[in-house]
Motif scaffolding. Structure first.
Motif, short mmCIF file in Angstrom:
data_model
loop_
_atom_site.label_atom_id
_atom_site.label_comp_id
_atom_site.label_asym_id
_atom_site.label_seq_id
_atom_site.Cartn_x
_atom_site.Cartn_y
_atom_site.Cartn_z
N PRO A 105 0.89 -1.19 0.03
CA PRO A 105 0.00 -0.10 0.08
C PRO A 105 0.79 1.26 0.06
O PRO A 105 1.86 1.26 0.51
N VAL A 106 0.31 2.19 -0.53
CA VAL A 106 1.09 3.46 -0.65
C VAL A 106 1.37 3.99 0.64
O VAL A 106 2.37 4.74 0.88
N GLU A 107 0.37 3.76 1.57
CA GLU A 107 0.90 4.53 3.03
C GLU A 107 2.15 3.58 3.60
O GLU A 107 2.83 4.25 4.47
N ALA A 108 2.25 2.43 3.38
CA ALA A 108 3.41 1.58 3.94
C ALA A 108 4.78 2.17 3.22
O ALA A 108 5.58 2.22 4.03
N ARG A 109 4.56 2.39 2.16
CA ARG A 109 5.80 2.76 1.36
C ARG A 109 6.38 4.06 1.76
O ARG A 109 7.58 4.49 2.03
N ILE A 110 5.25 5.21 2.13
CA ILE A 110 5.48 6.41 2.49
C ILE A 110 6.25 6.18 4.05
O ILE A 110 7.06 6.86 4.35
N ARG A 111 5.69 5.42 4.99
CA ARG A 111 6.14 5.21 6.32
C ARG A 111 7.74 4.77 6.23
O ARG A 111 8.32 5.00 6.89
N GLN A 112 7.82 3.76 5.20
CA GLN A 112 9.35 3.37 5.04
C GLN A 112 10.10 4.39 4.71
O GLN A 112 11.34 4.42 5.14
N GLU A 124 9.66 7.69 5.13
CA GLU A 124 10.05 8.73 6.29
C GLU A 124 10.93 7.81 7.36
O GLU A 124 11.69 8.67 7.87
N TYR A 163 5.54 -7.13 2.59
CA TYR A 163 4.38 -6.45 3.56
C TYR A 163 3.11 -7.62 3.32
O TYR A 163 2.88 -8.36 2.47
N LYS A 196 -0.78 -8.29 5.67
CA LYS A 196 -1.58 -7.96 6.82
C LYS A 196 -1.78 -9.04 7.72
O LYS A 196 -2.25 -9.02 8.97
N THR A 229 8.28 -1.32 6.84
CA THR A 229 8.05 0.03 7.00
C THR A 229 9.00 0.65 8.04
O THR A 229 9.22 1.68 8.26
#
Length: 398
Positions: free
Chosen positions: A100-107, A109, A284, A286, A293
């Motif tokens: 998910p895009v959110e997981a990539r962003i957290r990684q 960051e 990744y 669930k 991340t």
């Protein structure tokens, strides 16, 4: 170092930039060399190289004008073979769970936080070879490495020209530390190596295969040294390790399935059930704890506290050895060169920990049968030789 060397300014060039490359191993190897240079008292900066991608049409047009149509055809053929005839193999082996895009962003960051805390970058960003010519005399020494900086497979001509330090001015010290070709040097890249390799004052690579490839191309034999990640001790790595906020309680198997994830995942899940061990995976998911991340500091903590490590990543294998964790290294080819893992394991008498087919893990022991005293002795010997090379190279700054 001597007092007269402490004012020396060093440029460190690797496959890393502020906005480029969020691979855990790439960041840790850069940190290791960076830390060694800083602790030695040098003024060192990692060059912020954010490789800019040209459009396909622009790249082809530029190459035809400068090199001719024959050159472009020779460059294109290997890629076309991989793209079309190797497609089935990639679909079978390289499939990984979608992220998910959110997981990539957290990684991103978390890795950026690590860089901001531990790595000193150049004030300016460099995107193209022309940019580098502006700093051809800005540093006393230029060190390139480690990682696949000299791989024709992962670098275009412009990238290779940068990593071969073609832009550096006369009289400036040029050092390669643990640079990697990763494979044979493609025909199109050989003129670059023949032109720029002889200009290095101190030349080292990470694998024997890289040394053979460069010698075959240039008639110059580089020194083979350890990846910089192996130059730091267990204690030095744990000094920056960080316990994750959310994690699976030990005992667990850490699975760094950077490559061939879909082949590895069902096998280690079965092993986890047999051994009543939890799983901590990179890919990744669930339904299973994933460290995708997390940043490098949490990654270090997770490996250190694992019961067992299964890794298709070179740096995952290397860190398992540093932390004396029983492990199996899964062959990452054809997606990454196996030579870097095999050379490292061969030097330590650990070839039997290399697995070509992940299904073979089902029939192997997950007990710690490794003679760590012997392994640590061999690793320390390799480390001394590697540090001696680096020390002699830097002493040329006197």
């Amino acid at each position: 170092i001597n007092d007269d060397m402490k004012e020396s300014k060093i440029a460190q060039l690797t496959m890393l930039g502020r906005e480029y490359n969020y691979n855990l191993g790439a960041n840790l190897q850069a940190y290791a060399l960076h830390t060694l240079l800083l602790k030695s008292g040098f003024n060192v900066e990692i060059i912020d190289y954010s490789r800019r991608s040209r459009s396909f049409a622009r790249s082809v047009s530029s190459s035809i004008k400068s090199k001719g149509i024959k050159y472009v055809v020779n460059r294109a053929l290997p890629w076309l073979k991989r793209r079309f005839f190797g497609k089935k193999e990639r679909l079978v082996s390289r499939q990984v769970p979608p992220v998910p895009v959110e997981a990539r962003i957290r990684q991103i960051e978390n890795i950026k936080k690590f860089r901001e805390q531990f790595l000193r970058f150049s004030p300016r960003k460099y995107c193209e070879l022309a940019d580098f010519k502006k700093i051809k005399n800005s540093y006393d020494a230029y060190i390139v490495g480690s990682d696949l900086v000299w791989s024709p497979k992962y670098n275009r001509e412009e990238h290779l020209s940068v990593y071969l330090l073609s832009f550096v001015g006369e009289g400036k010290l040029k050092i390669s530390y643990a640079a990697s070709v990763g494979e044979k040097i493609s025909e199109w890249a050989q003129p670059l190596f023949r032109r720029y390799i002889p200009k290095f004052h101190f030349l080292s690579v990470r694998e024997k295969e890289s040394a053979r490839a460069i010698e075959h191309c240039t008639r110059i034999r580089p020194k083979v040294v350890l990846d910089p990640t192996a130059l730091l001790s267990d204690e030095e790595w744990m000094s920056i390790a960080k316990k994750p906020v959310n994690f699976v309680e030990p005992p667990y198997i850490l699975v760094y399935d950077l490559y061939r994830s879909n082949e590895i995942k069902p096998i280690v899940e079965e092993i986890g059930k047999r051994k009543t061990l939890n799983l901590v995976k990179y890919s990744y998911s669930k339904n299973c704890f994933s460290f995708y991340t997390y940043g490098p500091r949490e990654f270090l903590w997770l490996i250190k506290n694992a019961e067992f490590v299964v890794s298709s990543s070179f740096h995952g294998t290397l860190l398992a050895v540093i932390f004396n964790k029983p492990f199996y290294a899964v062959d990452p080819s054809p997606f990454a060169p196996r030579s870097r893992i095999l050379d490292f394991l061969d030097d330590l008498g650990l070839r039997n920990r290399f697995i070509v087919n992940p299904k073979d893990l089902l029939n192997l022991s997950f007990e710690d049968t490794i003679n760590w005293d012997r392994v640590n002795e061999l690793l320390e010997d390799k480390k001394r030789c590697s540090l001696n090379f680096l020390r002699k190279a830097l002493e040329a700054l006197k």
